[in-house]
Structures are given as structure tokens and as C-alpha cells.
Design an enzyme around this catalytic site. Structure first.
Site, mmCIF file in Angstrom:
data_model
loop_
_atom_site.group_PDB
_atom_site.id
_atom_site.type_symbol
_atom_site.label_atom_id
_atom_site.label_comp_id
_atom_site.label_asym_id
_atom_site.label_seq_id
_atom_site.Cartn_x
_atom_site.Cartn_y
_atom_site.Cartn_z
ATOM 1 N N ASN A 32 -9.195 8.201 5.150
ATOM 2 C CA ASN A 32 -8.476 9.347 4.602
ATOM 3 C C ASN A 32 -8.677 9.449 3.086
ATOM 4 O O ASN A 32 -8.929 10.529 2.551
ATOM 5 C CB ASN A 32 -6.986 9.208 4.934
ATOM 6 C CG ASN A 32 -6.174 10.361 4.397
ATOM 7 O OD1 ASN A 32 -6.380 11.497 4.777
ATOM 8 N ND2 ASN A 32 -5.274 10.080 3.466
ATOM 9 N N ALA B 99 -1.078 10.610 -7.609
ATOM 10 C CA ALA B 99 -1.514 9.215 -7.546
ATOM 11 C C ALA B 99 -1.547 8.708 -6.106
ATOM 12 O O ALA B 99 -1.869 7.565 -5.861
ATOM 13 C CB ALA B 99 -0.586 8.353 -8.388
ATOM 14 N N SER B 100 -1.245 9.569 -5.155
ATOM 15 C CA SER B 100 -1.113 9.152 -3.755
ATOM 16 C C SER B 100 -2.451 8.813 -3.101
ATOM 17 O O SER B 100 -3.476 9.390 -3.441
ATOM 18 C CB SER B 100 -0.443 10.275 -2.964
ATOM 19 O OG SER B 100 -0.569 10.057 -1.590
ATOM 20 N N CYS B 101 -2.433 7.863 -2.145
ATOM 21 C CA CYS B 101 -3.625 7.540 -1.359
ATOM 22 C C CYS B 101 -3.568 8.234 -0.007
ATOM 23 O O CYS B 101 -4.406 8.007 0.855
ATOM 24 C CB CYS B 101 -3.730 6.040 -1.111
ATOM 25 S SG CYS B 101 -4.081 5.116 -2.589
ATOM 26 N N LEU B 102 -2.522 9.015 0.225
ATOM 27 C CA LEU B 102 -2.357 9.625 1.556
ATOM 28 C C LEU B 102 -2.430 11.143 1.482
ATOM 29 O O LEU B 102 -1.904 11.742 0.584
ATOM 30 C CB LEU B 102 -1.011 9.218 2.156
ATOM 31 C CG LEU B 102 -0.923 7.785 2.637
ATOM 32 C CD1 LEU B 102 0.513 7.440 2.968
ATOM 33 C CD2 LEU B 102 -1.793 7.555 3.863
#
Lengths: 161, 102
Positions: A32, B99-102
Site C-alpha cells: 500500500n 505523514a501516514s503510511c496508510l
């Protein structure tokens, strides 16, 4: 228009061979995260990794409490009945807090994001799984050779989880 | 850092994200979009407005949340901003890179 290649990562080919929650999530987050950066991503599910795309099993994946030093519990305790279920429940609670989707929703997100999901033919035969048993977003059942062919081109990286 | 965008001097960080939202306008957005190979449509603007509103309300942005926004689904979001949807759309919107990885 083909841009000049300057060493950047263009495609992540991730091989998932385990079905413990921590490994499945690692593979999914990496795939993802690649798509979010505009990098292509494909996942090859092989051996126990197939459980992550098996309709009946994907809802019941567990955290490994034995042989997992990061659990910080004595190995014998990890083996007690109910311990895996407890650790799994705790981990799922924490994941919900950081907005981590469950396995099925995560698969839907990956497919919507353009991640290709492949099942390993040899492992499918070994476990006697049929394509109908598998998550409907699966691209196909392919051989290792097919998977390598998918990965051809500049800037492809392969990762074994 | 400063950068000339749509005839205006705009304060940006080293990745090209606006550091002062007050300097944002639609012309600035159009030019940043063009730099990122995005041609703005009504649908694009709807997403941009949604992102700005969420940012204003200090909601952390993620692909999952955008998928549930009823503004755009994840597949469409990737079609609108192909080379990294969240990264590029926030840049066009004049808000910080999540800054999210999702």
C-alpha cells in the site's frame, strides 16, 4: 513518455509466505505504501501466505506468540491455550486505534489501489485450494516463473516476507 | 524556500508543499497540478476542497479515510492523481504532506 531511469524504485514485488498477522500486515502496508508513492506493487501469496487470501481463513489469522521474541513473554507461556487468541485480540484493538483496516478491508484497499494479487500454483495444489476458495480480488493463480516475468523491467525490487 | 507559482512568490518547503495556506488560490493549485501531470476537473476540485476541510478540522488524512469520505472512492482517487494520490493531492491543496503510511 518513458522517463530516464535514475535508480528509483518503480515496482515492488512482495512474496508473502506466512499467515501470521504481523507478517501479513507488514506485506500489505509495504504494498500500500508503495502505491501511495506512485510505485507499482504486486504480492505473490505462497505456502502459508495463501491463508491471507483464502476466504474462510483470512478472517481468522493470528499473531504468533511462540518463537516471536518481540512478544516479550517466555516461550512456554506463549504456548498456553488461549494465549494466541488473547495476543491477537490485543493487537487488533491497537490496530483499530491507528486506523489499520482488517484483513478483508485491507485486501479491498489494495485491489482498489491497483495492487496485483497472485496465488502460487504449486502451493494451491499442495493445500488442495481451488480458485473459488480464494478472495475474489485475486488476479490469478500463477507459477514462480510467471511472477518473475511480472517483475521484469528497470527499477523492480523483490521482497520475501 | 520561495518559488514562483502562477506569477506569485509562494513560500514552500523543500518538497514543494506550501508553508502558508493563505498564499493558496486556484491558479496556484492549477500550476502545481500541471507540474505533477494532473489536469484539474470538477471532480479534482471536489477532492481538493474535501482535503482542505479535513485539514482545517485537524483530521489526519489517510487513503482509508478518503475511501470512506463519500467524495471519492480509492480507485477513483488513484485515477485522479495517478503518481501518488495523497502526496500529490495535498500538494495541490496547499496543505502539508500527510505523514501516514496508510
Amino acid at each position: 513518455m518513458e522517463k530516464e531511469f535514475n535508480g528509483e524504485i518503480r515496482k515492488m514485488m512482495i512474496i508473502l509466505s506466512k499467515a501470521t498477522l504481523e507478517n501479513v500486515y507488514a506485506a500489505f502496508v509495504l504494498a500500500n505504501g508503495a502505491r501511495m508513492e506512485g510505485i507499482q506493487a504486486e504480492i505473490f501469496f505462497t505456502f502459508f501466505g495463501l491463508e491471507a487470501v483464502h476466504k474462510k481463513k483470512l478472517e481468522h489469522l493470528h499473531v504468533a506468540t511462540v518463537g516471536n521474541p518481540a512478544m516479550h513473554m517466555p516461550t512456554m507461556l506463549g504456548g498456553l491455550p488461549g494465549m494466541e487468541a488473547l495476543a491477537t485480540t490485543m493487537m487488533k484493538k491497537e490496530m483499530e486505534k491507528i486506523d489499520m483496516p482488517d484483513i478483508h478491508e485491507f485486501l479491498d484497499i489494495l485491489v482498489a489501489s491497483g495492487v496485483k494479487l497472485w496465488a502460487c500454483r504449486l502451493a494451491m495444489d499442495m493445500f488442495h485450494y481451488k480458485k473459488e476458495d480464494m478472495y475474489e480480488g485475486l488476479s490469478d493463480v500463477i507459477t514462480v516463473g510467471d511472477f518473475y516475468k511480472q517483475g521484469s523491467g528497470l527499477g523492480t525490487h523483490m521482497l520475501f516476507v | 524556500m520561495e518559488k514562483m507559482i502562477a506569477g506569485k512568490t509562494i513560500a514552500v518547503n523543500e518538497e514543494g508543499y506550501l508553508t502558508d495556506f493563505n498564499q493558496w488560490d486556484r491558479n496556484v493549485a492549477e500550476e502545481i497540478a500541471k507540474e505533477n501531470e494532473v489536469e484539474m476537473s470538477d471532480k479534482h476540485w471536489k477532492v481538493i476542497e474535501y482535503l482542505q476541510k479535513e485539514h482545517q478540522n485537524q483530521v489526519p488524512l489517510s487513503i482509508r479515510k478518503i475511501g470512506k469520505s463519500n467524495v471519492v472512492d480509492i480507485k477513483e482517487f488513484y485515477e485522479l492523481f495517478p503518481n501518488g494520490p495523497l502526496k500529490i493531492s495535498t500538494k495541490i491543496a496547499g496543505i502539508p504532506k500527510p505523514a501516514s503510511c496508510l
